[in-house]
Write a protein that holds these residues in place. Structure first.
Motif, short mmCIF file in Angstrom:
data_model
loop_
_atom_site.label_atom_id
_atom_site.label_comp_id
_atom_site.label_asym_id
_atom_site.label_seq_id
_atom_site.Cartn_x
_atom_site.Cartn_y
_atom_site.Cartn_z
N LEU A 26 0.90 -0.97 0.09
CA LEU A 26 0.35 0.10 -0.13
C LEU A 26 0.77 1.22 -0.21
O LEU A 26 0.53 2.42 -0.78
N ILE B 262 1.79 3.93 -3.14
CA ILE B 262 1.20 5.26 -3.02
C ILE B 262 2.56 6.13 -3.12
O ILE B 262 2.16 6.97 -3.85
N GLU C 23 2.85 10.19 -10.83
CA GLU C 23 1.53 11.35 -11.24
C GLU C 23 2.02 12.63 -11.20
O GLU C 23 2.08 13.53 -12.50
N SER D 259 -2.98 14.58 -8.45
CA SER D 259 -4.12 14.40 -8.35
C SER D 259 -4.21 13.02 -7.75
O SER D 259 -4.01 12.21 -7.75
N ALA D 260 -5.13 13.79 -6.31
CA ALA D 260 -5.81 12.43 -5.41
C ALA D 260 -6.16 12.04 -6.24
O ALA D 260 -5.91 10.08 -5.64
N ARG D 261 -7.16 12.14 -7.53
CA ARG D 261 -7.78 11.49 -7.89
C ARG D 261 -7.11 10.32 -8.55
O ARG D 261 -7.52 9.02 -8.90
N ILE E 289 -4.21 9.11 -8.54
CA ILE E 289 -3.57 8.37 -7.54
C ILE E 289 -4.02 7.11 -6.68
O ILE E 289 -3.82 6.39 -6.39
N PHE E 290 -5.43 7.77 -6.42
CA PHE E 290 -5.86 6.98 -5.78
C PHE E 290 -6.18 5.44 -6.51
O PHE E 290 -6.48 3.79 -6.57
N TRP E 291 -6.69 5.80 -8.69
CA TRP E 291 -6.81 5.00 -9.30
C TRP E 291 -5.75 3.91 -9.41
O TRP E 291 -5.61 2.90 -10.21
N ARG E 292 -4.28 4.30 -9.12
CA ARG E 292 -3.82 3.96 -9.63
C ARG E 292 -2.70 3.04 -8.40
O ARG E 292 -2.69 1.75 -8.44
N VAL E 293 -3.36 3.39 -7.39
CA VAL E 293 -2.85 3.01 -5.85
C VAL E 293 -4.19 1.28 -5.97
O VAL E 293 -3.86 0.84 -5.21
N ARG E 294 -5.25 1.92 -6.82
CA ARG E 294 -5.98 0.72 -6.40
C ARG E 294 -5.77 -0.60 -7.45
O ARG E 294 -5.78 -1.38 -7.24
#
Length: 354
Positions: free
Chosen positions: A76, A80, A87, A212-214, A216-221
């Protein structure tokens, strides 16, 4: 040099934080989850052949939970970190700066991120190597298997050095892993056809931006999805197989067979089972902690270092080898395996004779 320091910091910080988290959580999980499950298995009077794959030393509800506890925080946090570097555009800047160094060992700029991801999970890193150049992918996977210390390997190494009362050996161990990993890749892949066919060096400087927080979220997901749906099922399958082999006595016989070879590097024969377990899983080397660390306490500092070195580099874990076989073919997996064994044993003999 700045790019190299940033590359180290990308995984060093997240791995350290994940280690702190896992160290704090482990006794809680053992007390609140694993111990009650083991007591329940005893209370239900389950037959031994059923208890072993569930709550034994390699059981699904014991080692499986333990494996998730040590691996997930690293995957995790490293995910991140990698997502933020990608990004912002720093990844391309780092890759461009380190490209000349990477080419000296048979890689190129696109191989950097999978190697760094391997410090979270080698299986996820092998999947990410699909983005590597076709000519350098095998060299990249070879470096991942040998030099990228996954979360299990890092946790087990820290545990063994700490149990032996020699935590200061961990940093020299990581440094040697990096250096010998580069030599290993150069030796087997640096001067061949793949090196001449590699892509041209990067010349343009990448654009930098705020992450972008969004995004980063999709990459980590995506990274977590790979880990949970591809890596973890293989880990759990290995737990079942290892439990069966242990019950059948196969692992003990393999340990006796390997014992004479350990004398070449000055290790006691009691370390043989831990070497066998480390081939199945990197944290299998924790078998050296048996009998409250009696084996470790009977070793000198150099013996402890060589034991951890040999057990962590002798072979990629079975899950990683299985993934390499599916991705690049079983012939490549076999070739990677014997080459890594040759480098690991050769370097261990050199260390033992220094």
């Amino acid at each position: 040099m700045l790019a190299a320091l940033l590359a180290v910091g990308m995984f060093a910080g997240p791995v350290y934080l994940a280690w702190l988290a896992a160290t704090w959580l482990q006794p809680v999980v053992e007390r609140e989850l694993i111990a009650p499950l083991q007591s329940l298995a005893v209370a239900l009077s389950l037959p031994h052949w059923l208890q072993a794959p569930l709550t034994g030393g390699y059981g699904l509800l014991t080692l499986g939970v333990y494996s998730f506890l040590w691996a997930f925080p690293v995957v995790l946090l490293v995910g991140i970190s990698v997502a933020m570097v990608e990004e912002t555009g720093l990844k391309d800047r780092m890759a461009s700066a380190l490209d000349p160094w990477l080419r000296r060992i048979g890689l190129d700029s696109r191989d950097l991120m999978p190697v760094l991801t391997g410090y979270g999970c080698n299986v996820v890193a092998v999947h990410q190597s699909r983005a590597c150049g076709a000519c350098s992918r095998r060299a990249c996977v070879s470096l991942i298997a040998f030099g990228s210390a996954c979360s299990y390997q890092i946790g087990a190494s820290l545990s063994l050095f700490g149990s032996a009362g020699r935590p200061g050996l961990f940093l020299p161990y990581l440094l040697l892993l990096f250096l010998v990993g580069g030599v290993h890749t150069r030796l087997w892949h640096g001067r061949g056809h793949d090196q001449r066919q590699s892509t041209s060096p990067l010349t343009e400087r990448a654009f930098l931006q705020w992450p972008s927080a969004r995004a980063i979220f999709w990459r980590v997901r995506a990274i977590l999805k790979q880990f949970l749906l591809q890596a973890m099922p293989l880990f759990l399958g290995i737990c079942v197989v290892a439990a069966a082999l242990e019950q059948l006595g196969v692992l003990a016989h393999l340990g006796q067979w390997l014992a004479p070879a350990l004398r070449w590097v000055g290790l006691p024969v009691d370390a043989a089972p831990a070497l066998v377990f480390s081939i199945i899983r990197k944290d299998g080397m924790l078998a050296l902690n048996a009998a409250d660390g009696a084996i470790l306490h009977g070793m000198s500092g150099m013996q402890v270092f060589i034991a951890v070195w040999l057990m962590s580099t002798f072979s990629a874990c079975l899950v990683t080898l299985w993934t390499v076989g599916r991705e690049l073919g079983w012939r490549t997996a076999w070739q990677l395996s014997w080459r890594q064994m040759a480098t690991a044993v050769g370097s261990a003999i050199i260390l033992a004779n220094l």
